[in-house]
Design an enzyme around this catalytic site. Structure first.
Site, short mmCIF file in Angstrom:
data_model
loop_
_atom_site.label_atom_id
_atom_site.label_comp_id
_atom_site.label_asym_id
_atom_site.label_seq_id
_atom_site.Cartn_x
_atom_site.Cartn_y
_atom_site.Cartn_z
N ARG A 46 0.75 -1.22 0.03
CA ARG A 46 -0.06 0.08 -0.06
C ARG A 46 0.82 1.22 -0.16
NH1 ARG A 46 -5.57 0.36 0.43
NH2 ARG A 46 -6.05 2.81 0.28
N ILE A 88 -8.17 5.14 0.52
CA ILE A 88 -7.67 5.93 1.66
C ILE A 88 -6.55 6.67 1.10
CG2 ILE A 88 -7.15 6.50 4.03
CD1 ILE A 88 -10.13 5.62 3.45
N ASN A 130 -12.86 15.95 -0.67
CA ASN A 130 -13.55 14.88 -0.88
C ASN A 130 -15.22 15.13 -0.83
OD1 ASN A 130 -14.10 11.91 -1.21
ND2 ASN A 130 -14.33 11.79 1.02
N HIS A 166 -18.99 13.34 0.00
CA HIS A 166 -19.20 11.94 0.62
C HIS A 166 -20.83 11.91 0.71
CE1 HIS A 166 -19.24 8.57 3.45
NE2 HIS A 166 -20.07 9.11 4.20
C1 GRF Z 1 -20.57 9.38 -5.02
O1 GRF Z 1 -21.73 9.56 -4.21
C2 GRF Z 1 -19.41 9.43 -3.99
O2 GRF Z 1 -19.63 10.45 -2.91
C3 GRF Z 1 -19.23 8.16 -3.36
O3 GRF Z 1 -19.47 7.16 -4.68
C4 GRF Z 1 -20.61 8.05 -5.63
C5 GRF Z 1 -19.41 8.13 -6.76
O4 GRF Z 1 -20.58 8.20 -7.46
N1 GRF Z 1 -17.95 7.89 -2.90
P1 GRF Z 1 -19.86 8.51 -9.27
O5 GRF Z 1 -18.82 7.41 -9.51
O6 GRF Z 1 -19.24 9.71 -9.41
O7 GRF Z 1 -21.13 8.35 -10.04
#
Ligand code: GRF
Length: 197
Positions: A64, A91, A106, A108
């Site tokens: 990693r 990560i 990021n 979320h």
């Molecule tokens: C998004 O909701 C992101 O926050 C989460 O996975 C989704 C990615 O969607 N981690 P995409 O690949 O941009 O369609």
């Protein structure tokens, strides 16, 4: 401003940034898209937009830490003013966080600090929340733990499946991300991580 986007999946969040940055008035451009695996939709979307791409697969490296260094070098090579993790499912390790000096953000699909991690939508639904939402935050060494830059609530319907809720959240997430990126890039390129508003 030079934006590097990291993605792992279909890339609809990336697409929102590609569409927004294509507007002449938008103060930034996506200079490269990186993924942790080949063959994902995000790479196709980047190519269709004429944007450089790179893939750094974990299994191609001894461990990693070596992958973390390789990803750092691949991102740094594009001299980003901002790195956006848009559905990137790995990560970012210590080498990345020390090697990349521009802000890293990021997005979320939950209202952090609730429901961090790779299954935020599923966890919120399982908990029975009536309101969830989207969060855009600065990346730090934790998982979904950095300073919050923007949030917006999204209603949960009793009939929601994980996919239906996630797709509803992603509508908000795309708008929140585009607006936050524009504000960051307008805010000046010489900012280091952490001193943003
Ligand atoms: C998004 O909701 C992101 O926050 C989460 O996975 C989704 C990615 O969607 N981690 P995409 O690949 O941009 O369609």
């Amino acid at each position: 401003g030079r934006i590097v986007v990291l993605a792992s999946g279909t890339g609809t969040l990336l697409q929102a940034l590609l569409d927004a940055t294509a507007e002449p008035a938008y103060p930034a451009g996506v200079v490269a898209v990186g993924t942790d695996r080949a063959g994902v939709g995000a790479l196709d979307r980047a190519r269709a937009a004429g944007v450089d791409t790179f893939s750094v697969a974990v299994r191609a490296y001894a461990d990693r830490a070596a992958w973390d260094v390789a990803l750092t070098e691949a991102v740094a090579a594009h001299r980003p003013d901002l790195v956006v993790s848009a559905g990137f499912m790995k990560i970012l390790g210590p080498a990345f966080l020390s090697g990349i000096t521009c802000p890293v953000i990021n997005t979320h699909p939950a209202l952090l600090p609730s429901f961090p991690g790779a299954h935020g939508v599923r966890d919120a639904l399982a908990y029975g929340v009536k309101i969830s939402g989207a969060t855009v935050h600065l990346v730090d060494s934790g998982v979904d733990t950095g300073p919050i830059l923007a949030q917006e609530a999204v209603p949960v319907l009793p009939s929601d499946t994980e996919t239906e809720l996630h797709e509803r959240i992603k509508i908000t997430e795309r708008r929140l991300l585009v607006g936050t990126v524009a504000a960051l890039v307008r805010g000046g390129r010489d900012r280091t991580r952490g001193d943003l508003p």
